[in-house]
Write a protein that holds these residues in place. Structure first.
Motif, short mmCIF file in Angstrom:
data_model
loop_
_atom_site.label_atom_id
_atom_site.label_comp_id
_atom_site.label_asym_id
_atom_site.label_seq_id
_atom_site.Cartn_x
_atom_site.Cartn_y
_atom_site.Cartn_z
N PRO A 169 0.83 -1.21 0.00
CA PRO A 169 0.00 0.00 0.00
C PRO A 169 0.86 1.26 0.00
O PRO A 169 1.82 1.37 0.78
CB PRO A 169 -0.80 -0.13 1.30
N PRO A 170 0.56 2.22 -0.88
CA PRO A 170 1.39 3.43 -1.00
C PRO A 170 1.67 4.15 0.32
O PRO A 170 2.81 4.59 0.52
CB PRO A 170 0.59 4.29 -1.98
N PRO A 171 0.70 4.30 1.23
CA PRO A 171 1.03 4.98 2.49
C PRO A 171 2.12 4.25 3.28
O PRO A 171 2.98 4.88 3.91
CB PRO A 171 -0.29 5.00 3.26
N GLN A 172 2.09 2.91 3.23
CA GLN A 172 3.12 2.14 3.92
C GLN A 172 4.48 2.31 3.25
O GLN A 172 5.50 2.46 3.92
CB GLN A 172 2.74 0.66 3.95
N VAL A 173 4.47 2.28 1.93
CA VAL A 173 5.73 2.46 1.19
C VAL A 173 6.32 3.83 1.48
O VAL A 173 7.53 3.97 1.72
CB VAL A 173 5.50 2.27 -0.32
N HIS A 174 5.46 4.85 1.48
CA HIS A 174 5.94 6.21 1.75
C HIS A 174 6.55 6.29 3.14
O HIS A 174 7.63 6.88 3.33
CB HIS A 174 4.78 7.19 1.62
N ALA A 175 5.89 5.69 4.12
CA ALA A 175 6.41 5.72 5.49
C ALA A 175 7.75 4.99 5.57
O ALA A 175 8.67 5.44 6.26
CB ALA A 175 5.40 5.09 6.44
N TRP A 176 7.85 3.86 4.88
CA TRP A 176 9.10 3.09 4.89
C TRP A 176 10.24 3.90 4.29
O TRP A 176 11.34 3.96 4.84
CB TRP A 176 8.88 1.78 4.12
N ILE A 177 9.98 4.54 3.17
CA ILE A 177 11.01 5.35 2.53
C ILE A 177 11.42 6.51 3.43
O ILE A 177 12.61 6.76 3.65
CB ILE A 177 10.53 5.87 1.16
N GLU A 178 10.43 7.21 3.96
CA GLU A 178 10.72 8.36 4.82
C GLU A 178 11.44 7.94 6.09
O GLU A 178 12.21 8.71 6.67
CB GLU A 178 9.42 9.09 5.16
N GLY A 179 11.20 6.70 6.53
CA GLY A 179 11.84 6.21 7.74
C GLY A 179 13.24 5.68 7.54
O GLY A 179 13.88 5.21 8.50
N GLY A 180 13.74 5.72 6.30
CA GLY A 180 15.12 5.31 6.06
C GLY A 180 15.30 3.92 5.49
O GLY A 180 16.42 3.40 5.45
N LEU A 181 14.20 3.28 5.04
CA LEU A 181 14.28 1.98 4.38
C LEU A 181 14.92 0.90 5.26
O LEU A 181 15.68 0.05 4.78
CB LEU A 181 15.04 2.09 3.05
N ARG A 182 14.59 0.91 6.54
CA ARG A 182 15.13 -0.14 7.42
C ARG A 182 14.49 -1.49 7.07
O ARG A 182 13.32 -1.57 6.71
CB ARG A 182 14.87 0.22 8.88
#
Length: 234
Positions: A169-182
């Motif tokens: 889901p795009p909101p999850q992907v956005h959060a993951w990217i913004e969080g540093g791709l851990r």
């Protein structure tokens, strides 16, 4: 879904991945898998790849237009230094270093990379699984019922990260990217969470998964084998 075939009458394309594996103090199996996933996600979200005007964008688009291939190699010493020359990104996760290179035709692999060994990367894992980081992060689990070398498992982890970027889901992907791709590699086991060093039952992981990797069967496993799954924790 990624295409299952390559464009007619053209050589297949692949993303080359290189893991640093020195003879002294080699990285752990799980760390290499997490680093491979992180490297793939980092390259694909780099503006040079993600931006339509980016210099890597045409290569990534061409690669994604056919069957998605990732080739895991290993290097040490001077050859690891040489592997930094072709365009790509290098990440360090829990002491494991992996470089992801811009995809290209398999018959045009840069000479610094082509001479690196593909098979034979098989490393021991740490006794205790690492705790997950603070959310958001991508959770990736390898199928405990499928035997894979470190190189194979790392490539499958990279596939899972790739699918999460494109299909979660795009909101999850956005959060993951913004969080540093851990990335957190979940050690999956049988129903009790045991077997293969597992600390979480595989069935529970499957229930949570957003994406599943099914291997084409070129190396180590049969075609269609589910090798890895992933989901984003926010």
């Amino acid at each position: 879904m990624p295409p299952s075939t390559d464009p007619f009458d053209e050589p297949p394309w692949a993303m080359q991945l290189v893991a640093r594996a020195e003879k002294t103090a080699p990285p752990a199996h799980g760390a290499v898998c997490a680093a491979a996933a992180t490297a793939v996600a980092t390259l694909l979200t780099d503006p040079r790849a993600a931006d339509p005007e980016g210099e890597w964008h045409p290569s990534v688009r061409r690669w994604e237009s056919g069957r998605i291939r990732k080739v895991m190699r290993r290097a040490r010493g001077a050859r690891w230094a040489d592997a930094q020359r072709p365009p790509g990104v290098t990440v360090d996760v829990c002491g494991a270093q992996v470089r992801a290179l811009v995809p290209g035709p398999v018959d045009e692999v840069p000479p610094e990379i082509a001479k690196l060994q593909v098979s034979g990367l098989d490393l021991p894992d740490e006794d205790e699984p690492k705790p997950p980081p603070e959310p958001p992060y991508a959770a990736i689990a390898l199928n405990p019922h499928v035997a894979m070398s470190t190189g194979k498992a790392a490539a499958q982890s990279g596939h899972a990260a790739h699918l999460l970027l494109r299909q979660a889901p795009p909101p999850q992907v956005h959060a993951w990217i913004e969080g540093g791709l851990r990335v957190h590699l979940v050690r999956a086991g049988d129903r009790r969470g045991v077997g293969s060093g597992g600390d979480v039952p595989w069935e529970r992981c499957v229930d949570r998964a957003t994406v599943a990797v099914r291997d084409a069967g070129f190396t180590e496993v049969a075609p269609g084998t589910m090798t890895a799954i992933g989901w984003i924790v926010t």
